[in-house]
Design a protein around this motif. Structure first.
Motif, PDB file in Angstrom:
ATOM      1  N   UNK A   1      35.250  14.800  17.962  1.00 42.01           N
ATOM      2  CA  UNK A   1      33.911  14.693  18.680  1.00 42.01           C
ATOM      3  C   UNK A   1      33.865  16.031  19.255  1.00 42.01           C
ATOM      4  N   UNK A   2      32.906  16.604  19.298  1.00 40.71           N
ATOM      5  CA  UNK A   2      32.675  18.318  19.713  1.00 40.71           C
ATOM      6  C   UNK A   2      31.950  17.820  21.283  1.00 40.71           C
ATOM      7  N   UNK A   3      32.097  18.692  22.288  1.00 39.49           N
ATOM      8  CA  UNK A   3      31.559  18.408  23.604  1.00 39.49           C
ATOM      9  C   UNK A   3      31.117  19.496  24.415  1.00 39.49           C
ATOM     10  N   UNK A   4      29.706  20.461  24.178  1.00 37.86           N
ATOM     11  CA  UNK A   4      30.360  21.753  25.947  1.00 37.86           C
ATOM     12  C   UNK A   4      29.333  21.547  26.319  1.00 37.86           C
ATOM     13  N   UNK A   5      29.898  21.987  27.712  1.00 39.67           N
ATOM     14  CA  UNK A   5      28.737  22.336  29.206  1.00 39.67           C
ATOM     15  C   UNK A   5      27.684  22.721  28.632  1.00 39.67           C
ATOM     16  N   UNK A   6      28.018  24.176  27.992  1.00 41.49           N
ATOM     17  CA  UNK A   6      27.156  25.459  27.763  1.00 41.49           C
ATOM     18  C   UNK A   6      26.500  25.709  26.480  1.00 41.49           C
ATOM     19  N   UNK A   7      25.963  26.997  26.437  1.00 40.99           N
ATOM     20  CA  UNK A   7      26.484  27.693  24.626  1.00 40.99           C
ATOM     21  C   UNK A   7      27.637  28.035  24.464  1.00 40.99           C
ATOM     22  N   UNK A   8      28.442  28.474  25.259  1.00 43.81           N
ATOM     23  CA  UNK A   8      29.893  28.748  24.906  1.00 43.81           C
ATOM     24  C   UNK A   8      31.119  27.742  24.383  1.00 43.81           C
ATOM     25  N   UNK A   9      31.518  27.979  23.316  1.00 37.07           N
ATOM     26  CA  UNK A   9      33.378  26.944  23.054  1.00 37.07           C
ATOM     27  C   UNK A   9      33.833  27.344  23.922  1.00 37.07           C
ATOM     28  N   UNK A  10      34.592  28.056  23.334  1.00 38.85           N
ATOM     29  CA  UNK A  10      35.893  29.023  24.000  1.00 38.85           C
ATOM     30  C   UNK A  10      35.026  30.004  25.353  1.00 38.85           C
ATOM     31  N   UNK A  11      36.161  29.466  26.457  1.00 34.63           N
ATOM     32  CA  UNK A  11      35.328  30.579  26.925  1.00 34.63           C
ATOM     33  C   UNK A  11      36.966  31.473  27.531  1.00 34.63           C
ATOM     34  N   UNK A  12      35.939  32.459  28.409  1.00 35.48           N
ATOM     35  CA  UNK A  12      37.666  33.208  29.479  1.00 35.48           C
ATOM     36  C   UNK A  12      38.530  32.608  30.426  1.00 35.48           C
ATOM     37  N   UNK A  13      38.793  32.302  30.749  1.00 35.44           N
ATOM     38  CA  UNK A  13      39.520  31.346  31.421  1.00 35.44           C
ATOM     39  C   UNK A  13      39.721  32.414  32.772  1.00 35.44           C
ATOM     40  N   UNK A  14      39.902  33.214  32.970  1.00 35.37           N
ATOM     41  CA  UNK A  14      40.717  34.807  32.885  1.00 35.37           C
ATOM     42  C   UNK A  14      39.326  35.358  34.093  1.00 35.37           C
ATOM     43  N   UNK A  15      37.909  34.909  33.586  1.00 41.14           N
ATOM     44  CA  UNK A  15      36.671  35.185  34.354  1.00 41.14           C
ATOM     45  C   UNK A  15      36.646  34.227  35.395  1.00 41.14           C
ATOM     46  N   UNK A  16      37.138  32.983  35.237  1.00 44.34           N
ATOM     47  CA  UNK A  16      36.860  31.690  35.757  1.00 44.34           C
ATOM     48  C   UNK A  16      38.040  31.965  37.177  1.00 44.34           C
ATOM     49  N   UNK A  17      38.629  32.320  36.850  1.00 45.37           N
ATOM     50  CA  UNK A  17      40.262  32.864  37.839  1.00 45.37           C
ATOM     51  C   UNK A  17      39.802  33.690  38.291  1.00 45.37           C
ATOM     52  N   UNK A  18      38.969  34.954  37.938  1.00 40.78           N
ATOM     53  CA  UNK A  18      38.621  36.342  38.972  1.00 40.78           C
ATOM     54  C   UNK A  18      37.881  35.685  39.783  1.00 40.78           C
ATOM     55  N   UNK A  19      36.077  34.693  39.011  1.00 44.69           N
ATOM     56  CA  UNK A  19      35.456  34.320  40.394  1.00 44.69           C
ATOM     57  C   UNK A  19      36.629  33.566  41.415  1.00 44.69           C
ATOM     58  N   UNK A  20      37.415  32.592  40.940  1.00 42.34           N
ATOM     59  CA  UNK A  20      37.891  31.267  41.706  1.00 42.34           C
ATOM     60  C   UNK A  20      38.157  32.679  43.123  1.00 42.34           C
ATOM     61  N   UNK A  21      39.255  33.748  42.839  1.00 39.85           N
ATOM     62  CA  UNK A  21      40.236  34.701  43.403  1.00 39.85           C
ATOM     63  C   UNK A  21      38.991  35.090  44.363  1.00 39.85           C
ATOM     64  N   UNK A  22      37.845  35.969  44.157  1.00 38.02           N
ATOM     65  CA  UNK A  22      37.215  36.406  44.583  1.00 38.02           C
ATOM     66  C   UNK A  22      36.215  35.606  45.917  1.00 38.02           C
ATOM     67  N   UNK A  23      36.007  34.190  45.932  1.00 31.44           N
ATOM     68  CA  UNK A  23      35.350  33.880  46.616  1.00 31.44           C
ATOM     69  C   UNK A  23      36.971  33.354  47.539  1.00 31.44           C
ATOM     70  N   UNK A  24      37.512  33.306  47.241  1.00 25.04           N
ATOM     71  CA  UNK A  24      38.415  32.964  48.602  1.00 25.04           C
ATOM     72  C   UNK A  24      38.754  34.570  49.018  1.00 25.04           C
ATOM     73  N   UNK A  25      39.203  34.890  48.577  1.00 27.45           N
ATOM     74  CA  UNK A  25      39.622  36.614  48.998  1.00 27.45           C
ATOM     75  C   UNK A  25      38.144  36.576  50.072  1.00 27.45           C
ATOM     76  N   UNK A  26      37.264  36.546  49.890  1.00 28.00           N
ATOM     77  CA  UNK A  26      35.935  37.185  50.955  1.00 28.00           C
ATOM     78  C   UNK A  26      35.239  36.221  51.898  1.00 28.00           C
ATOM     79  N   UNK A  27      35.287  34.699  51.768  1.00 33.13           N
ATOM     80  CA  UNK A  27      35.740  33.819  52.449  1.00 33.13           C
ATOM     81  C   UNK A  27      33.798  33.576  53.056  1.00 33.13           C
ATOM     82  N   UNK A  28      33.642  32.911  54.193  1.00 35.12           N
ATOM     83  CA  UNK A  28      31.936  33.083  54.086  1.00 35.12           C
ATOM     84  C   UNK A  28      31.950  34.233  55.255  1.00 35.12           C
TER      85      UNK A  28
END
Length: 561
Positions: free
Chosen positions: A394-421
């Protein structure tokens, strides 16, 4: 009638006559159905575009066809090909390194290179090209949204830790799955919809394309719409046109008011019909940084049970903090004397069904990260692609891409945590203050120019009010002073998207702009890159077709080694 039928059928049997009459009736019905459906399409088109625009579009189409035929004549075709060849050489000369000493890596090396060699070769390539913009000095409109050297270290550390991760396999990389879900959750709360749903994407264009696809599928499933249409302000991002092209959706481009730069609500209202799947508004738009009347668009969407997507890709982590940062009212660049509050634009507005937000802009996340949000999970399901019968499982994907770089997700999460509100609030404060300082300086001290509308956030676009000053030539003069700004069309204008890098040199920008206006006024050349590109696209009916070919040549050149 029966007499006519009998006379016509002659000696045919009764059964044959009935079949003939039946066939004629079907043909008649099909004819009237064809006339009716096409008349309805024309009527809807006329309502959306108006008589003047429809006539203008028809005239342009006829002229284009005539010119297309003319361009195919041997003599004209030869001349065009010669000019295109010259343009190709010029573009390649700008982008592709030339000369016998250029080292090109066109095939795999026989043996792998060392880390030291790779580092040295990268340095050599930087030196060889020799024209990389020093974005750190701050003379760049948008493009680089730098969060500072500390942020760089945060991103590099996240990349290093998760460089091989792939969210396509959440059982292998559970931390990446958790981070992605938390990024979406944080953005949903920032846009006042904690119970909503969303996904990450590769950037603003994919977020917009996914939102359009979602509304198309929703409208087909819930309303049976098979010939979808959407209504988009002329100032909206080109990604909406791209999505319409990909998904075969008719797009109605609605003009914006020449003073407020907001979409014409009367034209929007008139364009809505039974095939409309969604409306679009920007908060803020790319060309001039203005915000559309989202509450009014929301009311229309709710009334007609259609979607409303709000493009906050550029507004991202500035617009949600605007009021708290002390900029809840519009600046008065148009000298109207009125003080108006910046309207709501997020999920607090009834009728808003989706929002796109670029985390890689003012969120300072690594490039290639954005979020598309929906009012609820039921709507988000229309974004998914599921194939339950594939041989691989069963092939299921949430958006256009299949494989995606997890490093970008980690970087985004880290940036948001670092900046804060607090960090995002502070950056929004300084960026908006910078943009408004530029806007007020133009309004109060540069009479040859005026600001387009009352942009509330980070973008300032300016046009010429003097026939003696070509604003695109002003842009060229700014380029000679090291500034990389964006030239606009309809009307001719130049804009700057302020970032944290712009803040410390805002006074330099204002001084350089004043000098550039004086120079363009005293010594007009009528030439330069901004003037040339603008004129080629709009000076004649030939322009757009030639621009299309030039753009294709440019894209081809990007992949020329």
């Amino acid at each position: 009638m029966s007499f006519v039928i009998q006379k016509f059928t002659g000696g045919l049997s009764t059964g044959s006559s009935q079949r003939l009459v039946s066939f004629d009736n079907v043909k008649t019905l099909l004819f009237f159905y064809f006339v009716w459906t096409n008349s309805l399409k024309f009527y809807r088109h006329l309502c959306a575009r108006g008589v003047v625009s429809t006539v203008t579009d028809s005239y342009k189409w006829v002229v284009q066809q005539v010119i297309f035929i003319a361009l195919r004549m041997p003599q004209m075709k030869k001349k065009v090909e010669t000019e295109m060849a010259k343009a190709k050489i010029q573009i390649e000369g700008m982008l592709v390194p030339q000369g016998p000493n250029v080292i090109r890596h066109l095939s795999l090396p026989a043996q792998g290179k060392t880390t030291e060699w790779i580092t040295q070769e990268m340095e050599r390539m930087d030196s060889e090209m020799g024209n990389e913009v020093n974005w750190r000095v701050g003379k760049l409109s948008g493009a680089v949204y730098h969060g500072g050297p500390d942020m760089e270290q945060i991103l590099v550390a996240a990349f290093q830790r998760y460089c091989v991760s792939n969210p396509l396999h959440p059982d292998v990389f559970p931390a990446i799955r958790k981070m992605e879900a938390e990024i979406v959750a944080m953005c949903l709360r920032m846009y006042n919809n904690p119970d909503g749903a969303g996904t990450t994407t590769s950037g603003g264009t994919e977020s917009i394309v996914m939102a359009v696809k979602t509304h198309r599928e929703w409208a087909k499933a819930e309303k049976g719409i098979t010939e979808p249409e959407m209504i988009v302000p002329a100032s909206a991002h080109a990604a909406f046109d791209k999505a319409a092209n990909y998904f075969k959706i008719k797009l109605h481009s609605i003009p914006v008011d020449s003073v407020t730069r907001q979409v014409d609500l009367k034209r929007v209202r008139r364009a809505i019909n039974g095939n409309t799947i969604m409306l679009v508004g920007s908060a803020i738009n790319f060309p001039d940084g203005n915000i559309d009347p989202i509450p009014e668009l929301g009311a229309l969407a709710k009334k007609h049970n259609i979607g409303l997507h709000v493009d906050c890709c550029l507004g991202s982590f500035v617009m949600p903090f605007l009021e708290e940062a002390g900029f809840g009212e519009f600046p008065d660049f148009t000298a109207s004397g009125e003080k108006k509050k910046v309207p709501l634009f997020d999920f607090r507005v009834p009728g808003v069904t989706s929002i796109s937000c670029d985390t890689h802009k003012y969120g300072f996340a690594p490039k290639g990260s954005s979020v598309v949000m929906y009012r609820n999970a039921e709507l988000r399901r229309h974004q998914y692609y599921v194939n339950p019968e594939w041989m691989g499982g069963v092939y299921a994907s949430p958006s256009l891409a299949g494989s995606r770089p997890g490093s970008l997700i980690a970087g985004t999460w880290a940036a948001m945590q670092y900046m804060g509100r607090d960090g995002y609030l502070a950056s929004a404060n300084s960026i908006v203050a910078c943009a408004r300082k530029i806007g007020h300086a133009i309004t109060e001290t540069i009479p040859e120019l005026y600001v387009l509308g009352n942009p509330p956030a980070s973008v300032i676009a300016f046009a010429s009010r003097s026939p003696e000053v070509n604003v695109l030539e002003v842009g060229d003069k700014m380029s000679k002073r090291g500034w990389h700004l964006n030239g606009l069309m309809n009307p001719a204008a130049v804009h700057i998207a302020c970032t944290l890098l712009t803040v410390p040199i805002v006074d330099t920008f204002i001084a350089d702009l004043k000098d550039s206006v004086k120079e363009a006024k005293m010594q007009p050349s009528g030439q330069g890159s901004m003037v040339t590109v603008y004129g080629l696209g709009n000076s004649s009916a030939v322009g757009p077709r030639m621009v299309n070919r030039l753009a294709t040549t440019f894209l081809d050149t990007l992949y020329k080694a």
